[in-house]
Enzyme design. Structure first.
Site, short mmCIF file in Angstrom:
data_model
loop_
_atom_site.label_atom_id
_atom_site.label_comp_id
_atom_site.label_asym_id
_atom_site.label_seq_id
_atom_site.Cartn_x
_atom_site.Cartn_y
_atom_site.Cartn_z
N THR A 130 33.31 75.65 78.60
CA THR A 130 32.08 75.45 78.18
C THR A 130 30.82 75.77 78.87
O THR A 130 31.03 76.38 80.22
CB THR A 130 32.21 73.68 78.56
N ASP A 131 29.62 75.75 78.15
CA ASP A 131 28.48 76.11 78.64
C ASP A 131 28.08 75.07 79.89
O ASP A 131 27.14 75.25 80.65
CB ASP A 131 27.36 76.28 77.72
N GLU A 132 28.85 73.85 79.76
CA GLU A 132 28.22 72.89 80.86
C GLU A 132 28.35 73.51 82.44
O GLU A 132 27.83 72.65 83.04
CB GLU A 132 28.90 71.51 80.61
N TYR A 155 33.32 65.93 84.70
CA TYR A 155 33.85 66.96 83.55
C TYR A 155 33.56 68.49 83.74
O TYR A 155 34.33 69.40 83.94
CB TYR A 155 33.16 66.59 81.79
N LYS A 159 35.94 71.68 84.58
CA LYS A 159 36.05 72.98 83.77
C LYS A 159 35.53 74.04 84.61
O LYS A 159 36.34 75.11 84.64
CB LYS A 159 35.01 72.76 82.76
N1 LIG Z 1 33.94 69.98 71.63
C1 LIG Z 1 33.13 70.64 72.18
O1 LIG Z 1 31.83 70.75 71.83
C2 LIG Z 1 33.33 71.91 73.31
C3 LIG Z 1 32.13 72.55 73.86
C4 LIG Z 1 32.64 73.36 74.91
C5 LIG Z 1 33.75 73.32 75.30
N2 LIG Z 1 35.08 72.72 74.74
C6 LIG Z 1 36.31 72.97 75.42
O2 LIG Z 1 37.12 73.11 74.25
C7 LIG Z 1 38.31 72.40 74.49
C8 LIG Z 1 38.67 71.77 73.42
O3 LIG Z 1 37.77 70.60 73.21
P1 LIG Z 1 38.17 69.53 72.08
O4 LIG Z 1 36.51 69.05 71.76
O5 LIG Z 1 38.95 69.92 70.93
O6 LIG Z 1 38.84 68.33 72.76
P2 LIG Z 1 39.50 67.07 72.42
O7 LIG Z 1 39.20 65.97 73.74
O8 LIG Z 1 38.88 66.98 71.21
O9 LIG Z 1 41.07 67.45 72.32
C9 LIG Z 1 41.69 67.69 73.58
C10 LIG Z 1 43.10 67.84 73.36
O10 LIG Z 1 44.02 67.98 74.50
C11 LIG Z 1 44.96 67.16 74.58
N3 LIG Z 1 45.47 67.00 75.78
C12 LIG Z 1 44.56 66.16 77.06
N4 LIG Z 1 45.24 66.05 78.09
C13 LIG Z 1 46.24 67.01 77.92
C14 LIG Z 1 47.45 67.29 78.90
N5 LIG Z 1 47.52 66.88 80.04
N6 LIG Z 1 48.61 67.95 78.32
C15 LIG Z 1 48.49 68.32 77.20
N7 LIG Z 1 47.39 68.18 76.25
C16 LIG Z 1 46.26 67.46 76.63
C17 LIG Z 1 44.63 65.98 73.97
O11 LIG Z 1 45.79 65.48 73.38
C18 LIG Z 1 43.80 66.48 72.70
O12 LIG Z 1 44.37 66.80 71.72
C19 LIG Z 1 38.21 71.95 75.76
O13 LIG Z 1 38.82 72.88 76.88
C20 LIG Z 1 36.79 71.74 76.05
O14 LIG Z 1 36.66 71.86 77.77
C21 LIG Z 1 34.63 71.73 73.86
#
Ligand SMILES: NC(=O)c1ccc[n+]([C@@H]2O[C@H](COP(=O)([O-])OP(=O)(O)OC[C@H]3O[C@@H](n4cnc5c(N)ncnc54)[C@H](O)[C@@H]3O)[C@@H](O)[C@H]2O)c1
Length: 330
Positions: A130-132, A155, A159
């Site tokens: 993430t950019d965070e 969080y 990350k």
């Molecule tokens: N959504 C955003 O805007 C955003 C922005 C920047 C980075 N990200 C990164 O992208 C990735 C996906 O984000 P997202 O929004 O789809 O997240 P999300 O919370 O919607 O989904 C996370 C998924 O991971 C699974 N999960 C959680 N803990 C787990 C574990 N211990 N073992 C196996 N599975 C597990 C959950 O069941 C879920 O299906 C993350 O790594 C997040 O940090 C997301």
């Protein structure tokens, strides 16, 4: 013979958009989706790949080392794309422990099992971040890949820690890794707790639409399918050991997003009293440590790999809101 890759967290928001996209664009792959199905995982978001012979779902935890070892033993895993994470900043403030466990220990477990199984082979581990991790910006400037890390929430700290472990596995063991740091994604299939689904749900329920602080925080928005194309490109063409920022060049002030979404709902599903949904906006106490502004410089992935975000914000947000409105039909 198809190439098998392990995708983690594929039942979450981005993963469940990514898997169908990736299988459509890359028919030579077989995907194993490992997901714990926490509250954030939803298999309903993957019905379009159910029954697809190139897709297998495994329910499990990325911290469960014997399970990861068994997956690597049973299948010839030729790449990992790692989405699984605890991802909601508010939850990391109320309960940081699970963020350290999944995001730090889980990433370590996957990397370490891959390292041991891939000795002498050059398979790729793609870490989604993430950019965070870069902290917060003032009124000007953009995050580049060389911006120093300065995470401010549990969080983003978890990350950032996982990014550092991935980096170390490249430098120490020569593992073939890439990391992408993206901005706020928007699009279909996002969990109810996140900003856009919350605005829509509260608006339709006739409840107050909560906006943190003065609503002036700025985020850089990326349409989820554009993120998927960026990941696909970096997974296949990115340089080992490199990080790539992915952002949509769509900086928006939070309150403007909320108003824009309200006006799309006004058009599609007017209130019975014909008043605007924006009347329901209510400012609430700010999130502790709330970062003021994030904005990504996506020049590296654009110049080195030829990626470009295709969706413009106006059409992307309209499509997104209409998708959620369909969920609230009855
Ligand atoms: N959504 C955003 O805007 C955003 C922005 C920047 C980075 N990200 C990164 O992208 C990735 C996906 O984000 P997202 O929004 O789809 O997240 P999300 O919370 O919607 O989904 C996370 C998924 O991971 C699974 N999960 C959680 N803990 C787990 C574990 N211990 N073992 C196996 N599975 C597990 C959950 O069941 C879920 O299906 C993350 O790594 C997040 O940090 C997301």
């Amino acid at each position: 013979m198809k190439k098998t890759i392990l995708v983690t967290g594929g039942a979450g928001f981005i993963g469940s958009n990514f898997i169908p996209y990736f299988l459509r664009s890359n028919p030579e792959y077989h995907i194993i989706n490992l997901d714990k199905l926490t509250y954030a995982g939803n298999l309903q978001n993957l019905t379009e790949v159910e029954g697809n012979p190139s897709y297998l779902f495994v329910q499990g935890d990325i911290c469960d080392r014997p399970l990861i070892e068994k997956i690597f033993h049973d299948f010839d895993i030729q790449g990992v794309i790692h989405f699984a994470a605890e991802s909601h900043v508010d939850n990391s403030i109320s309960g940081p422990g699970e963020f350290i466990r999944t995001n730090v220990n889980g990433t370590f477990t996957l990397l370490d099992v891959a390292r041991i199984n891939w000795k002498g082979r050059n398979h790729r581990f793609h870490h989604i971040s993430t950019d965070e991790v870069y902290g917060t910006l003032g009124e000007t400037g953009l995050f580049t890949e060389t911006t120093p890390y300065a995470p401010n929430s549990p969080y983003s700290a978890s990350k950032a820690s996982s990014d550092m472990i991935v980096r170390a596995y490249h430098h120490t063991y020569g593992m073939n890794v890439v990391t992408t740091n993206c901005s706020n994604n928007y699009g279909p299939k996002q969990h109810n707790e996140k900003l856009i689904p919350t605005i829509i749900r509260k608006a339709l329920a006739g409840e107050k639409i909560p906006v943190y602080g003065d609503g002036k925080n700025i985020r850089d928005w990326l349409y989820v399918e554009d993120h998927c194309t960026g990941i696909d490109l970096v997974f296949h063409k990115g340089q080992s050991g490199e990080t790539y920022n992915i952002g949509g060049r769509n900086e928006k002030v939070n309150i403007d997003i909320v108003k824009e979404i309200c006006s799309i709902i006004d058009e599609n599903r007017p209130r019975a009293d014909k008043k605007p949904y924006s009347d329901q906006i209510a400012f609430v106490t700010d999130r502790p440590g709330h970062d003021k502004r994030y904005a990504i410089d996506a020049a590296k992935i654009e110049n080195d790999l030829g990626w470009k975000a295709r969706e413009n914000f106006e059409s992307g947000i309209k499509k997104t809101v209409e998708w959620y409105l369909k969920l609230h039909t009855n």
